[in-house]
Design a protein around this motif. Structure first.
Motif, PDB file in Angstrom:
ATOM      1  N   PRO A  21       0.828  -1.206   0.000  1.00  0.00           N
ATOM      2  CA  PRO A  21       0.000   0.000   0.000  1.00  0.00           C
ATOM      3  C   PRO A  21       0.864   1.258   0.000  1.00  0.00           C
ATOM      4  O   PRO A  21       1.893   1.324   0.678  1.00  0.00           O
ATOM      5  N   LEU A  22       0.416   2.255  -0.752  1.00  0.00           N
ATOM      6  CA  LEU A  22       1.170   3.499  -0.853  1.00  0.00           C
ATOM      7  C   LEU A  22       1.362   4.151   0.510  1.00  0.00           C
ATOM      8  O   LEU A  22       2.434   4.700   0.795  1.00  0.00           O
ATOM      9  N   ALA A  23       0.346   4.093   1.356  1.00  0.00           N
ATOM     10  CA  ALA A  23       0.473   4.701   2.687  1.00  0.00           C
ATOM     11  C   ALA A  23       1.625   4.078   3.463  1.00  0.00           C
ATOM     12  O   ALA A  23       2.384   4.777   4.153  1.00  0.00           O
ATOM     13  N   ASP A  24       1.785   2.750   3.342  1.00  0.00           N
ATOM     14  CA  ASP A  24       2.887   2.077   4.030  1.00  0.00           C
ATOM     15  C   ASP A  24       4.235   2.490   3.450  1.00  0.00           C
ATOM     16  O   ASP A  24       5.221   2.660   4.179  1.00  0.00           O
ATOM     17  N   LEU A  25       4.293   2.654   2.129  1.00  0.00           N
ATOM     18  CA  LEU A  25       5.546   3.040   1.489  1.00  0.00           C
ATOM     19  C   LEU A  25       5.953   4.462   1.864  1.00  0.00           C
ATOM     20  O   LEU A  25       7.145   4.749   2.048  1.00  0.00           O
ATOM     21  N   ARG A 204      -6.809   2.299   0.816  1.00  0.00           N
ATOM     22  CA  ARG A 204      -6.895   3.639   1.385  1.00  0.00           C
ATOM     23  C   ARG A 204      -7.036   3.607   2.897  1.00  0.00           C
ATOM     24  O   ARG A 204      -7.829   2.875   3.457  1.00  0.00           O
ATOM     25  N   GLY A 205      -6.238   4.464   3.525  1.00  0.00           N
ATOM     26  CA  GLY A 205      -6.350   4.673   4.953  1.00  0.00           C
ATOM     27  C   GLY A 205      -7.058   5.989   5.226  1.00  0.00           C
ATOM     28  O   GLY A 205      -7.566   6.638   4.311  1.00  0.00           O
ATOM     29  N   PRO A 206      -7.126   6.394   6.489  1.00  0.00           N
ATOM     30  CA  PRO A 206      -7.738   7.676   6.808  1.00  0.00           C
ATOM     31  C   PRO A 206      -6.959   8.830   6.171  1.00  0.00           C
ATOM     32  O   PRO A 206      -5.758   8.723   5.947  1.00  0.00           O
ATOM     33  N   HIS A 207      -7.669   9.887   5.878  1.00  0.00           N
ATOM     34  CA  HIS A 207      -7.084  11.123   5.325  1.00  0.00           C
ATOM     35  C   HIS A 207      -6.588  10.951   3.888  1.00  0.00           C
ATOM     36  O   HIS A 207      -5.839  11.794   3.402  1.00  0.00           O
ATOM     37  N   THR A 208      -6.974   9.872   3.203  1.00  0.00           N
ATOM     38  CA  THR A 208      -6.561   9.662   1.823  1.00  0.00           C
ATOM     39  C   THR A 208      -7.763   9.809   0.907  1.00  0.00           C
ATOM     40  O   THR A 208      -8.820   9.239   1.161  1.00  0.00           O
ATOM     41  N   THR A 209      -7.605  10.593  -0.175  1.00  0.00           N
ATOM     42  CA  THR A 209      -8.690  10.811  -1.124  1.00  0.00           C
ATOM     43  C   THR A 209      -8.211  10.509  -2.533  1.00  0.00           C
ATOM     44  O   THR A 209      -7.021  10.583  -2.835  1.00  0.00           O
ATOM     45  N   LEU A 210      -9.158  10.180  -3.396  1.00  0.00           N
ATOM     46  CA  LEU A 210      -8.877   9.879  -4.801  1.00  0.00           C
ATOM     47  C   LEU A 210      -9.852  10.678  -5.641  1.00  0.00           C
ATOM     48  O   LEU A 210     -11.069  10.464  -5.563  1.00  0.00           O
ATOM     49  N   ALA A 211      -9.351  11.621  -6.433  1.00  0.00           N
ATOM     50  CA  ALA A 211     -10.214  12.533  -7.184  1.00  0.00           C
ATOM     51  C   ALA A 211      -9.839  12.540  -8.653  1.00  0.00           C
ATOM     52  O   ALA A 211      -8.670  12.344  -9.024  1.00  0.00           O
ATOM     53  N   ALA A 212     -10.837  12.770  -9.503  1.00  0.00           N
ATOM     54  CA  ALA A 212     -10.585  12.965 -10.927  1.00  0.00           C
ATOM     55  C   ALA A 212     -10.005  14.354 -11.138  1.00  0.00           C
ATOM     56  O   ALA A 212     -10.411  15.323 -10.498  1.00  0.00           O
ATOM     57  N   HIS A 213      -9.032  14.443 -12.053  1.00  0.00           N
ATOM     58  CA  HIS A 213      -8.360  15.716 -12.295  1.00  0.00           C
ATOM     59  C   HIS A 213      -7.724  15.673 -13.675  1.00  0.00           C
ATOM     60  O   HIS A 213      -7.399  14.601 -14.183  1.00  0.00           O
TER      61      HIS A 213
END
Length: 263
Positions: A21-25, A204-213
């Motif tokens: 997971p990216l959060a772990d990295l 996804r963990g807390p405080h992580t968002t995924l948005a279109a951009h």
């Protein structure tokens, strides 16, 4: 059914192939930088030491990396050795330990030993599958945006059943950590593995968002942890399916995003 259970049912490939997971990295790199800072007393020197340790990690063969049960333990030991050596004998200017300017990824160049390929290098080495998809079934902007938004919903829901039909059977995912984040080294091929890799990375963990951009002139996806951009995804779409996913987590390439000047 939980995400873990669904992913494990996709195939019998070891989870190590799915990355972390990216959060772990991100936590891993922060831990290593803090360790180096305590030993060297300089933020720039700490970043340089950690970068050198990751170069040594990527210089290992795939088999050698697979034999390391806890990468963080190996990396922390490596950072300690590098910091102790630099305290005794600082690197002269221009050596591997000296700070180097960031070069924009605009030229396909051969990576140095210990550095993973960039996305452009992967693209140059990749077969013509993506171009064949594009030629066989041209995609309108509306179709492209619809697929990207659907992929976003599937990733936010962490739902593999929603994600799989949105990926072409021969789809591929490419990861660019710039040698500074411990992402997957080789491209991931096939719908099942791409789905596992993306869901694993974006677990996804807390405080992580995924948005279109807007990304490179087309709709893509931006991952934020708090207010900080930690990943940018571009998708190649053919018809109603994503055939290629390009994931940038290299912190150098995300600086303009975090400075508010989107590329």
């Amino acid at each position: 059914m939980s995400q873990t259970a669904r992913l494990s049912g996709l195939s019998h490939v070891n989870r190590v192939d799915d990355g972390s997971p990216l959060a772990d990295l991100l936590d891993e790199r922060r831990h290593l930088v803090a360790l180096a800072h305590r030993m060297l007393g300089s933020a720039d020197d700490a970043e340089s030491a950690v970068d050198e340790c990751y170069r040594r990690w990527y210089a290992l063969s795939d088999r050698e990396r697979e034999r390391i049960p806890v990468p963080l333990t190996w990396l922390a030991a490596g950072v300690g050795r590098i910091c102790r050596a630099r305290r005794v004998l600082p690197h002269p200017e221009g050596s591997a330990g000296a700070a180097r300017p960031t070069v924009p990824d605009v030229v396909v160049a051969r990576p140095r030993a210990g550095e993973p390929k960039t996305l452009r290098q992967h693209a140059a080495a990749e077969p013509t599958t993506l171009r064949q998809h594009e030629a066989a079934e041209p995609t309108t902007l509306r179709q492209h945006d619809a697929v990207v938004h659907a992929v976003r919903r599937a990733l936010v829901a962490a739902d593999v059943d929603l994600l799989l039909p949105l990926l072409a059977p021969d789809s591929a995912a490419f990861f660019d950590g710039g040698g500074k984040i411990r992402t997957l080294v080789a491209p991931v091929h096939g719908r099942d593995r791409v789905a596992r890799g993306l869901l694993r990375l974006l677990d996804r963990g807390p405080h992580t968002t995924l948005a279109a951009h807007s990304v490179n002139g087309r709709t893509g996806l931006v991952v934020r942890h708090g207010r900080r951009v930690v990943a940018v995804l571009s998708l190649d779409v053919s018809g109603t399916e994503a055939v290629g996913v390009w994931v940038v987590v290299n912190p150098d390439k995300l600086r303009t995003w975090n400075a508010g000047r989107h590329p």
